[in-house]
Design an enzyme around this catalytic site. Structure first.
Site, PDB file in Angstrom:
ATOM      1  N   SER A  96      -3.081   3.936   0.816  1.00 36.27           N
ATOM      2  CA  SER A  96      -1.834   3.163   0.814  1.00 36.27           C
ATOM      3  C   SER A  96      -2.191   1.696   0.979  1.00 36.27           C
ATOM      4  CB  SER A  96      -0.920   3.624   1.956  1.00 36.27           C
ATOM      5  OG  SER A  96      -0.496   4.950   1.743  1.00 36.27           O
ATOM      6  N   LYS A 171       5.308   4.153  -2.554  1.00 37.88           N
ATOM      7  CA  LYS A 171       4.808   4.530  -1.234  1.00 37.88           C
ATOM      8  C   LYS A 171       5.353   3.592  -0.158  1.00 37.88           C
ATOM      9  CE  LYS A 171       2.659   6.524   2.081  1.00 37.88           C
ATOM     10  NZ  LYS A 171       1.219   6.748   2.207  1.00 37.88           N
ATOM     11  N   LYS A 239       0.520  -1.190   9.512  1.00 39.05           N
ATOM     12  CA  LYS A 239      -0.045  -1.815   8.316  1.00 39.05           C
ATOM     13  C   LYS A 239       0.879  -1.637   7.118  1.00 39.05           C
ATOM     14  CE  LYS A 239      -2.438   0.654   5.829  1.00 39.05           C
ATOM     15  NZ  LYS A 239      -2.252   1.541   4.639  1.00 39.05           N
TER      16      LYS A 239
END
Length: 297
Positions: A96, A171, A239
């Site tokens: 990701s 995502k 993150k």
């Protein structure tokens, strides 16, 4: 069956590599820190001593590492994937990362005759172990079609979302939804408990109605037991929420609830909960509600 080089045998990567081996693919794995290939070897795969060894004979290279810097570290440079994989190799990145990192990687790889798909996943450790991940894919449609035997060994819902970077954008949206859902679930648990209602009974019935979700189904037992063994760490979701907010700013999308969720996750990481499962957002709600437990409990 396909010869696969798998880079990154962590919480998600290890069970994915195992499922690929069990499906009959020839899988050689490499991890930056040693000792993570035991499960893959037990499933019939092999451990490589370097990235070059893992990818030099591979038809397909898969990566599952934490963030953009790690993808760049394993992809570029003389010891990286692009310098050691054969022309014609299909490079599937399951990490990701930012959409722009994926776009840039695809451009550089094309100059070396290597095809790239960005294919981040959702489903957590349980989904990886069970081989039922959702996989959102960006890149050329022909490459997506060629990769289906690989995707089908690790995922149950696999969708081509558009050009390079599209998988990462989807995502980011996934992580936005999960963050808000987790925070709402944490608040509901504290609300129920402080109201004197049996939270296990309440979550059972809520799971059968409109409030039901994969997040509730996957996380309720851990929440009730205060078991925050990481399936997906808060620091990684932190993150990801940075990717969400930056990407939203770039396209001019306003995410008021998402911004609050991002700050609550950041607060949890700052308190020292970053290595816990992202369901540990519950600990923040408990603290705000005057029923917080000691750090590390």
């Amino acid at each position: 069956m396909t010869t696969i080089g798998f880079i990154g045998l962590g919480i998600m990567g290890s069970p994915m590599a195992v499922n690929l081996a069990k499906a009959g693919h020839t899988v050689t794995g490499w991890n930056r820190s040693p000792g993570r290939a035991d499960a893959l070897v037990a499933a019939g795969g092999k451990e490589a001593g370097s990235i070059a060894e893992a990818v030099r004979d591979a038809d397909v290279v898969l990566t599952m590492v934490p963030a953009s810097p790690q993808v760049e570290a394993v992809a570029y440079g003389p010891d990286g994937i692009l310098e050691n994989a054969r022309p014609g190799t299909l490079f599937i990145d399951h990490s990701s990362i930012t959409p722009q990192t994926s776009v840039d990687l695809a451009k550089v790889a094309a100059g070396k005759g290597i095809r790239v798909l960005d294919a981040p996943v959702s489903g957590g450790e349980a989904g990886a172990v069970e081989g039922v991940l959702s996989i959102m894919v960006g890149g050329e449609r022909a490459d997506f079609d060629a990769a289906r035997p690989v995707f089908d060994a690790v995922g149950a819902t696999v969708v081509h979302c558009g050009p390079h970077g599209a998988g990462q954008t989807v995502k980011a949206a996934n992580q936005l939804i999960v963050a808000v859902n987790l925070q709402a679930l944490a608040e509901a648990v504290v609300f129920l408990e402080k109201s004197g209602v049996d939270p296990a009974a309440a979550l059972e019935v809520l799971g059968g109605g409109l409030a039901g979700s994969t997040v509730l189904a996957r996380k309720k037992d851990g929440l009730l037991a205060r078991d925050f063994t990481p399936g997906f760490k808060l620091e990684l979701h932190h993150k990801d929420m940075g990717i969400v907010t930056d990407a939203a700013r770039t396209v001019g999308a306003t995410l008021p609830v998402g911004a609050v969720a991002a700050q609550l996750i950041a607060s949890a990481v700052a308190r020292g909960d970053g290595a816990l499962d992202h369901s540990a957002l519950l600990r923040g709600v408990e603290l705000l509600s005057g029923c917080g437990r000691e750090q590390g409990a």
